[in-house]
Scaffold this active site. Sequence first.
Site, PDB file in Angstrom:
ATOM      1  CB  THR A 130      92.158  15.868 -31.462  1.00  0.00           C
ATOM      2  OG1 THR A 130      91.818  16.261 -30.119  1.00  0.00           O
ATOM      3  CG2 THR A 130      91.052  16.270 -32.413  1.00  0.00           C
ATOM      4  CG  ASP A 144      98.212  22.671 -29.270  1.00  0.00           C
ATOM      5  OD1 ASP A 144      97.275  22.895 -28.480  1.00  0.00           O
ATOM      6  OD2 ASP A 144      99.364  23.136 -29.104  1.00  0.00           O
ATOM      7  CG  ASN A 190      87.579  15.137 -23.038  1.00  0.00           C
ATOM      8  OD1 ASN A 190      87.088  15.032 -21.930  1.00  0.00           O
ATOM      9  ND2 ASN A 190      88.745  14.574 -23.360  1.00  0.00           N
ATOM     10  CB  SER A 236      81.737  22.551 -17.867  1.00  0.00           C
ATOM     11  OG  SER A 236      82.043  23.471 -16.847  1.00  0.00           O
ATOM     12  CE1 TYR A 265      89.651  22.240 -15.092  1.00  0.00           C
ATOM     13  CE2 TYR A 265      88.013  22.078 -13.346  1.00  0.00           C
ATOM     14  CZ  TYR A 265      88.508  21.642 -14.552  1.00  0.00           C
ATOM     15  OH  TYR A 265      87.885  20.617 -15.239  1.00  0.00           O
ATOM     16  CE  LYS A 292      86.902  22.563 -17.733  1.00  0.00           C
ATOM     17  NZ  LYS A 292      86.819  22.019 -19.110  1.00  0.00           N
ATOM     18  CB  THR A 326      89.788  10.283 -15.599  1.00  0.00           C
ATOM     19  OG1 THR A 326      89.817  11.569 -14.941  1.00  0.00           O
ATOM     20  CG2 THR A 326      88.352   9.913 -15.947  1.00  0.00           C
TER      21      THR A 326
END
Length: 278
Positions: A33, A57, A84, A135, A149, A153, A184
């Site tokens: 996606t 979305d 993800n 996670s 955050y 999680k 990343t």
Amino acid sequence: MAEKIWFITGVSSGFGRTLAEEVARRGDKVIGTVRQHRQLEEFNAISPGNTFAYMMDVTNADGVRATVDAAVKHLGRLDVLVNNAGFGFLGAVEEASVQEFREVMETNFFGALQVTQAVLPHMRRQGSGHIIQMSSVAGFRSTQGFGVYNASKFALEGMSEALAQEVAPLGIRVSIIEPGPFRTNFAGSSIKGAKQELPEYEGTARVFKNNILGYAGEQEGDPVKAAQVLLQVVDSDNPPLRLPLGQTAYDGVRRKLQQVEQDLQNWEHTATKTSFND
């Protein structure tokens, strides 16, 4: 090994993109996606006939259900779901507005929940499937300046632990993956921050924020190696419920477990004396 069909959210870049590439490289099919039209053709071109991009979305419940149903109609089944899509958020708990908390929860928790709920009816009909919840070590151990955050999680992990027990008799497996720092765009374009900054948190939340932003592009983790571990998890006959990824994540989980064990030992005699005397 039989071909698997994967559904991975958030494949335009970062870990989702790397995982999708590794999955396609071994010959499995990947539904990925994205959120921009220009990314559709780019993802489809990774491995024509194996990679299929869909606009979605995760915060749009109707769109999620329609996309999942279209993907199943297209390829016949879904073997692996990887939740993800998500983003990081920096700031002290007091600094972050309730609205900022809600926005993070909407994507990182409710988005993953909506995709999971949309996929489950198909996996139940199949009598098989594997749900991978991306996670973070931050979903197990909190850190100053990362509380928003952490909350998103922690919620994902709490839901997923219960889910794993509920769907195991139905032939569906659940694994919670807890990466540490990987190279990343997480510390770059995939991270946001509280609009408010209070001077009282310069020595705590701000230090963590500066550390996170300072090592963007220099993290220890190799996303390709992480993706290869996930392939092993999915192929395993005995996959883990919870798996930290990277030495930093393992060390963080161990420190949390040691802290909890110490509190249990120190307070057991007092905390367990709470039953009626009769």
